[in-house]
Design a protein around this motif. Structure first.
Motif, PDB file in Angstrom:
ATOM      1  N   ARG A 219       0.861  -1.184   0.000  1.00  0.00           N
ATOM      2  CA  ARG A 219       0.000   0.000   0.000  1.00  0.00           C
ATOM      3  C   ARG A 219       0.896   1.232   0.000  1.00  0.00           C
ATOM      4  N   ARG A 240      -2.011   4.698  -9.351  1.00  0.00           N
ATOM      5  CA  ARG A 240      -3.254   4.822  -8.584  1.00  0.00           C
ATOM      6  C   ARG A 240      -2.955   4.797  -7.084  1.00  0.00           C
ATOM      7  N   TRP A 241      -2.079   5.739  -6.704  1.00  0.00           N
ATOM      8  CA  TRP A 241      -1.673   5.868  -5.309  1.00  0.00           C
ATOM      9  C   TRP A 241      -2.015   7.272  -4.811  1.00  0.00           C
ATOM     10  N   ASP A 329      -2.177   0.029  -9.324  1.00  0.00           N
ATOM     11  CA  ASP A 329      -2.677  -0.727  -8.178  1.00  0.00           C
ATOM     12  C   ASP A 329      -4.128  -1.140  -8.461  1.00  0.00           C
ATOM     13  N   THR A 331      -6.346  -2.439  -6.466  1.00  0.00           N
ATOM     14  CA  THR A 331      -7.225  -2.429  -5.291  1.00  0.00           C
ATOM     15  C   THR A 331      -7.933  -1.083  -5.154  1.00  0.00           C
ATOM     16  N   ASP A 332      -8.723  -0.952  -4.096  1.00  0.00           N
ATOM     17  CA  ASP A 332      -9.455   0.303  -3.847  1.00  0.00           C
ATOM     18  C   ASP A 332      -8.680   1.249  -2.932  1.00  0.00           C
ATOM     19  N   TRP A 333      -7.353   1.091  -2.832  1.00  0.00           N
ATOM     20  CA  TRP A 333      -6.520   1.883  -1.922  1.00  0.00           C
ATOM     21  C   TRP A 333      -6.676   3.385  -2.165  1.00  0.00           C
ATOM     22  N   ALA A 335      -9.079   4.917  -3.819  1.00  0.00           N
ATOM     23  CA  ALA A 335     -10.480   5.311  -3.634  1.00  0.00           C
ATOM     24  C   ALA A 335     -10.798   5.531  -2.163  1.00  0.00           C
ATOM     25  N   ARG A 336     -10.243   4.729  -1.288  1.00  0.00           N
ATOM     26  CA  ARG A 336     -10.497   4.904   0.145  1.00  0.00           C
ATOM     27  C   ARG A 336      -9.941   6.236   0.644  1.00  0.00           C
ATOM     28  N   TRP A 337      -8.763   6.613   0.162  1.00  0.00           N
ATOM     29  CA  TRP A 337      -8.201   7.907   0.550  1.00  0.00           C
ATOM     30  C   TRP A 337      -9.029   9.049  -0.041  1.00  0.00           C
ATOM     31  N   GLN A 338      -9.460   8.884  -1.274  1.00  0.00           N
ATOM     32  CA  GLN A 338     -10.282   9.921  -1.896  1.00  0.00           C
ATOM     33  C   GLN A 338     -11.609  10.102  -1.153  1.00  0.00           C
ATOM     34  N   ASP A 339     -12.208   8.990  -0.735  1.00  0.00           N
ATOM     35  CA  ASP A 339     -13.462   9.075   0.028  1.00  0.00           C
ATOM     36  C   ASP A 339     -13.241   9.790   1.362  1.00  0.00           C
TER      37      ASP A 339
END
Length: 546
Positions: A219, A240-241, A329, A331-333, A335-339
């Motif tokens: 991650r 996508r980080w 990447d 995964t949704d890594w 996206a979780r930070w963006q949310d």
């Protein structure tokens, strides 16, 4: 033509051949030949000359010109203490990788140690802060001088710009002069003063460096410090980080940017899941970032095209010249930070909604500058306040090499002159007072289109948010750290003929920022230092409640 005039004529011509388009001079007798040669080049339209009566201001004006244009800038001083006054700017240039070219006039070496007026040991006066030091021989009338002068200037410019080392920074050419110091009648010079028709005397080509490959897996977050460039943004988007970008990183754009990263690192459990950090530029702004980079459980990869790299915690696993991303990447890594970032912004805005505060002022100034503007931001609280503002793709300039507050006005003036358009500066009251001489611009000098917004909390506001500001240390805080000054900024502006406006509300600030920036003016916003610490705590607590 006398030797002093011949030397100065050749040196200025070679500087221009090597890309110099702006130069700064402070008045002096020993440096007269260089000053006159630069003035002649300015008259002929070959460069633009700026004259300042204060060498420290002159040095930071050059810093601003370089930050605004990306080109090397020479600064000329006379001998003695004049040279030493450039030291703060030389240090900033050294740590920021800026191609400052110091041309320090000097007495002939035979006068050192004799008690001659304005004569001291100027050799390597800046120590290890310069990438190159060279003492030019005292000019004499003989064949071979022109090749020496031109080749040495070309070499100094190559070092300053990092053409071979990819490590730009300041250089010093110490220039001893014998009288006469101004043009005189006399025989022609024994060889042509002109250089080679192809351009610089010596054409220096860059060395190549191969980027390293980085793959998805751990991650990963990308940290973009001061001067990181768009390379950080491109890597973050390709992988996508999440991208944690400081305002002066030149990478604070695009979908990967996490605007509230600093608060989220303190308030969100996402921070505990980070496994790898890719570091670009020079991170200096955030203690949460410093703590992140010091974690022993992380893999830290530093991207540095030069032989110098930031690793104060000594945790870097590898140092590479560049990165290519092999795959994104899956995964949704990100996206979780963006949310989390999207949820944080309304909470931050709610805390800042009532009245004026440092972050609110920074956001309004950034909004006024807009995507097409330039913003110069001072160290201490202003740059940290801007770091909390919504992401706007502003061209942001900051002296983060050593993160000092000195020379901020002069830097902003230089950046505005190089920008040739409306420029804003966001600075604190101590930075404003420290460089108030920067407001003094002679009647024959180019004047910037610059609006300076001063956040005045009557002293060292940043210390109230640090350990020193804890109530347990209140006994000596005001005198030793708060340092109230009670200066009337309107009177200070009046002394230099600078238009001034005082604002007390959000609406008044919006109104003061609305007019077109034309010339130099100052807007003062007064805040209370007592509010800084509670506000910082409230912001973190608001995000913990999400």
């Amino acid at each position: 033509m006398n030797p002093s005039t011949a030397f100065a004529t050749v040196v200025v011509d070679e500087l221009i051949r090597n890309g110099v388009r702006e130069a700064v001079v402070s008045p002096g007798s020993r440096s007269a030949a260089l000053a006159l040669a630069l003035a002649a080049a300015d008259r002929d339209g070959r460069l633009r000359l700026h004259v300042r009566i204060d060498e420290r201001t002159a040095g930071f004006l050059a810093i601003g010109l370089m930050r605004g244009s990306g080109l090397p800038v020479p600064v000329v001083t006379t001998s003695g203490t004049a040279v030493a006054n450039l030291h703060p700017a030389v240090l900033e240039a050294s740590h920021s990788g800026l191609p400052l070219v110091v041309l320090s006039a000097d007495r002939p070496p035979a006068l050192r140690g004799s008690g001659a007026n304005q004569t001291t040991d100027q050799l390597k006066v800046f120590g290890s802060a310069v990438r190159l030091f060279h003492e030019m021989g005292t000019p004499v009338r003989e064949i071979g001088q022109v090749a020496y002068w031109r080749s040495q200037v070309a070499r100094a410019m190559a070092v300053a710009t990092g053409a071979r080392s990819a490590d730009p920074g300041p250089v010093q050419l110490n220039c001893p002069f014998s009288e006469p110091l101004v043009p005189t009648e006399g025989p022609d010079w024994p060889e042509p003063l002109t250089g080679r028709s192809t351009g610089p005397w010596t054409a220096v080509h860059a060395a190549n460096a191969q980027p390293a490959a980085v793959a998805p897996g751990p991650r990963t977050v990308v940290v973009a410090g001061d001067g990181a460039s768009q390379a950080a943004r491109l890597v973050a988007e390709a992988g996508r980080w999440p991208l944690f970008a400081e305002p002066s990183s030149r990478a604070r754009t695009g979908p990967a940017v996490i605007s509230a990263y600093r608060l989220l690192l303190q308030a969100s459990t996402l921070a505990d899941e980070i496994e790898r950090v890719l570091v670009f530029g020079h991170p200096t702004l955030s203690r949460p970032i410093s703590k992140l980079l010091a974690r022993p459980d992380l893999e830290v990869v530093v991207v540095s095209p030069t032989g110098h790299w930031p690793d104060p915690a000594r945790r870097a696993a590898s140092v590479v010249t560049g990165l290519t991303v092999t795959a994104a990447d899956p995964t949704d890594w990100l996206a979780r930070w963006q949310d989390a970032d999207q949820a944080a912004r309304p909470a931050i805005d709610k805390v800042l909604a009532d009245g004026l505060s440092g972050p609110r002022v920074a956001a309004l100034v950034g909004e006024a500058a807009g995507a097409d503007g330039m913003l110069v931001v001072a160290s201490s609280n202003p740059v940290r306040d801007l770091d909390l503002a919504p992401v706007v793709p502003i061209r942001t300039i900051a002296n983060r090499g050593l993160a000092g507050i000195d020379g901020t006005i002069s830097t902003a003036v230089g950046a505005a002159l190089a920008n040739a358009g409306p420029t804003y500066a966001l600075i604190g009251d101590l930075a404003f007072l420290h460089d108030s001489n920067g407001l003094i611009i002679g009647p024959d000098e180019a004047r910037p289109d610059l609006r300076i917004v001063v956040v005045n909390d009557n002293g060292g506001g940043i210390f109230s948010t640090l350990e020193q500001g804890d109530p347990n240390h209140a006994t000596h805080f005001e005198r030793v750290f708060g340092t109230p000054h009670n200066v009337d900024l309107s009177a200070l502006c009046a002394a230099s003929g600078t238009p001034y406006t005082l604002v007390r509300t959000v609406d008044e600030l919006r109104a003061a920022l609305a007019p077109t920036v034309a010339g130099l003016d100052v807007v003062e916003v007064r805040l209370s230092r007592d509010d800084h610490r509670p506000l910082s705590q409230s912001l973190v607590e608001a995000l913990r409640q999400l």
